[in-house]
Scaffold this active site. Sequence first.
Site, PDB file in Angstrom:
ATOM      1  N   LYS A 111       0.824  -1.217   0.000  1.00  0.00           N
ATOM      2  CA  LYS A 111       0.000   0.000   0.000  1.00  0.00           C
ATOM      3  C   LYS A 111       0.854   1.261   0.000  1.00  0.00           C
ATOM      4  O   LYS A 111       0.455   2.276  -0.567  1.00  0.00           O
ATOM      5  CB  LYS A 111      -0.939   0.010   1.214  1.00  0.00           C
ATOM      6  CG  LYS A 111      -2.099  -0.977   1.102  1.00  0.00           C
ATOM      7  CD  LYS A 111      -3.198  -0.656   2.095  1.00  0.00           C
ATOM      8  CE  LYS A 111      -4.331  -1.637   2.012  1.00  0.00           C
ATOM      9  NZ  LYS A 111      -5.292  -1.463   3.127  1.00  0.00           N
ATOM     10  N   LYS A 193     -12.418 -13.886 -10.397  1.00  0.00           N
ATOM     11  CA  LYS A 193     -13.261 -13.853  -9.202  1.00  0.00           C
ATOM     12  C   LYS A 193     -14.308 -12.740  -9.316  1.00  0.00           C
ATOM     13  O   LYS A 193     -13.996 -11.657  -9.796  1.00  0.00           O
ATOM     14  CB  LYS A 193     -12.355 -13.550  -7.998  1.00  0.00           C
ATOM     15  CG  LYS A 193     -12.715 -14.321  -6.755  1.00  0.00           C
ATOM     16  CD  LYS A 193     -11.670 -14.134  -5.676  1.00  0.00           C
ATOM     17  CE  LYS A 193     -12.039 -13.000  -4.762  1.00  0.00           C
ATOM     18  NZ  LYS A 193     -11.329 -12.965  -3.499  1.00  0.00           N
ATOM     19  N   LYS A 196     -16.236  -6.526  -6.565  1.00  0.00           N
ATOM     20  CA  LYS A 196     -16.888  -5.233  -6.797  1.00  0.00           C
ATOM     21  C   LYS A 196     -16.028  -4.299  -7.631  1.00  0.00           C
ATOM     22  O   LYS A 196     -16.524  -3.358  -8.213  1.00  0.00           O
ATOM     23  CB  LYS A 196     -17.316  -4.518  -5.508  1.00  0.00           C
ATOM     24  CG  LYS A 196     -16.588  -4.921  -4.299  1.00  0.00           C
ATOM     25  CD  LYS A 196     -17.030  -4.259  -3.035  1.00  0.00           C
ATOM     26  CE  LYS A 196     -15.975  -4.542  -1.989  1.00  0.00           C
ATOM     27  NZ  LYS A 196     -16.277  -5.628  -1.118  1.00  0.00           N
TER      28      LYS A 196
HETATM   29  P1  AMP Z   1     -12.872  -8.976  -0.387  1.00  0.00           P
HETATM   30  O1  AMP Z   1     -14.145  -8.265  -0.675  1.00  0.00           O
HETATM   31  O2  AMP Z   1     -12.148  -9.406  -1.619  1.00  0.00           O
HETATM   32  O3  AMP Z   1     -11.992  -8.257   0.606  1.00  0.00           O
HETATM   33  O4  AMP Z   1     -13.245 -10.347   0.342  1.00  0.00           O
HETATM   34  C1  AMP Z   1     -13.915 -10.422   1.568  1.00  0.00           C
HETATM   35  C2  AMP Z   1     -14.280 -11.868   1.823  1.00  0.00           C
HETATM   36  O5  AMP Z   1     -15.206 -12.356   0.835  1.00  0.00           O
HETATM   37  C3  AMP Z   1     -13.100 -12.848   1.798  1.00  0.00           C
HETATM   38  O6  AMP Z   1     -13.298 -13.828   2.792  1.00  0.00           O
HETATM   39  C4  AMP Z   1     -13.179 -13.467   0.417  1.00  0.00           C
HETATM   40  O7  AMP Z   1     -12.658 -14.777   0.384  1.00  0.00           O
HETATM   41  C5  AMP Z   1     -14.682 -13.489   0.143  1.00  0.00           C
HETATM   42  N1  AMP Z   1     -14.917 -13.325  -1.297  1.00  0.00           N
HETATM   43  C6  AMP Z   1     -14.785 -12.191  -2.021  1.00  0.00           C
HETATM   44  N2  AMP Z   1     -15.097 -12.403  -3.326  1.00  0.00           N
HETATM   45  C7  AMP Z   1     -15.411 -13.720  -3.444  1.00  0.00           C
HETATM   46  C8  AMP Z   1     -15.808 -14.562  -4.539  1.00  0.00           C
HETATM   47  N3  AMP Z   1     -15.944 -14.093  -5.771  1.00  0.00           N
HETATM   48  N4  AMP Z   1     -16.053 -15.865  -4.276  1.00  0.00           N
HETATM   49  C9  AMP Z   1     -15.928 -16.342  -3.013  1.00  0.00           C
HETATM   50  N5  AMP Z   1     -15.561 -15.617  -1.949  1.00  0.00           N
HETATM   51  C10 AMP Z   1     -15.294 -14.316  -2.141  1.00  0.00           C
END
Ligand code: AMP
Length: 327
Positions: A111, A193, A196
Site C-alpha cells: 500500500k 473472481k 466489486k
Molecule cells: P474482499 O471483498 O475481496 O476483501 O473479500 C472479503 C471476503 O469475501 C473474503 O473472505 C473473500 O474470500 C470473500 N470473497 C470475495 N469475493 C469472493 C468470490 N468471488 N467468491 C468467493 N468468496 C469471495
Amino acid sequence: MKRFLTGLQPTGCLTLGNYIGAIKQMVKYQEEFDSFIFIADMHAITIPKDPEKLRKDVRDLVAIYLACGIDPNKNTIFIQSENIYHANVSWILECNTPYGQLGRMTQFKDKSQKHENFMAGLLTYPILMAADILIYDTDCVPVGKDQKQHVELARDIAESFNKRFGKDFFKVPEPLIPEEGAKIGDLLDPTKKMSKSAENPKGVILLLDSEKDIRKKIMGATTDSEMCVRYDPENKPGISNLITIYHELSGLSVKEIEEKFKDANYGTFKTAVADCVVATLNPIRQRYEELINSEELDKILDAGRDKTLEIAKKKYEELKEIVGLKR
Ligand code: AMP
Ligand code: TRP
C-alpha cells in the site's frame, strides 16, 4: 465457549461472492463461538476517505450483515471508533513494538507503494489491529491470506509484552483459517473472481441489486455452445460457475443439479439459477431496507458499544497499571 473476533472494513456494497465465500461461514461460526464482530472504521481512514461516504458505508455494512443472518443475540456487534480504548491500548502497544517489524509487513509494503505521500497510520495499522484483538482476550481470529501476517504480529506483541512484564496478561490469539469456501466467478468472465472492482458491473451481482437487475445479469451470463448442464470448470467455466451458485444457495448437490437439468436448455437453467438467487437476495434486501434507517440498528450498535466499553475499560486499566501509567 471460545471467543472469536473479526473486523470488517467498510468498503461499499458486497457481492454474491462475499455472501457465499465469507458471510455464510460467519453465520455458521455464530453457533460455535462467543463472537465479536466490529466495523474497522479507524482502519478504513488509513487511506483517505470521503467522510460522507465512510459514514454511509459503515451503517450499510452493519445493516447488510444483520440482513444476511448475523444474529445480534449471538454476536457482539460494534463500531471500532465508538470504543475509545482501542486507540488507547494501541498507543501502549506502539511503544512496545519494534519499528523494524512494521516495515516488514507485506500489506504496508504494497500500500505504501501504491499511495504517494501515505500517512503514518498505514505503518501503525497492524498495531491497532493487535489492540483490537488483544483487548478482548480473543482465542481465534478468522483470517484470509492477506491478514495472516498481522495476526502473527499480534501474537508476537502479546508474547513479548508478557515476557517483558513477567505476566500472562495478553492471551496469545490463534489465526482461524476458514475452510476453503466456494469461489464465485464473474458472470461475464467466469475465470476471474466476482469482485466489486470488476470493470463491467454486469458480471457482478451485488447483494442489494434489484430483482430485475439480478435476472438480467444471470440471463446474460457467459456460457458455451455445448448446450449441456454439466460441471466442468476447465472447459465450461460459465455453466460450472452457475452450477456452483445454484449448489451453494439451494443445497442440492452438483450431481442432483446435473440430473435435474439434463434435458433443459441454458435459458431454462439460467431462469432456475436466477429464481434461486432472487429467493435468497430478496429477503436480504427487504430486511436491509427495514434496518437501514431504523432505531433497531442503533440499539444493536449501542448495546455492542456499551458491552465492549465495559470489557475494554477493565483491560485498559490493568494495562496502565502494569506499564506504570497509573497514579
Ligand atoms: P474482499 O471483498 O475481496 O476483501 O473479500 C472479503 C471476503 O469475501 C473474503 O473472505 C473473500 O474470500 C470473500 N470473497 C470475495 N469475493 C469472493 C468470490 N468471488 N467468491 C468467493 N468468496 C469471495
Ligand atoms: N485489517 C482487517 C482487514 O483489512 C480488518 C481488521 C481490523 C481486523 N482489526 C481486526 C480483522 C482484528 C481481524 C481482527 O480486513
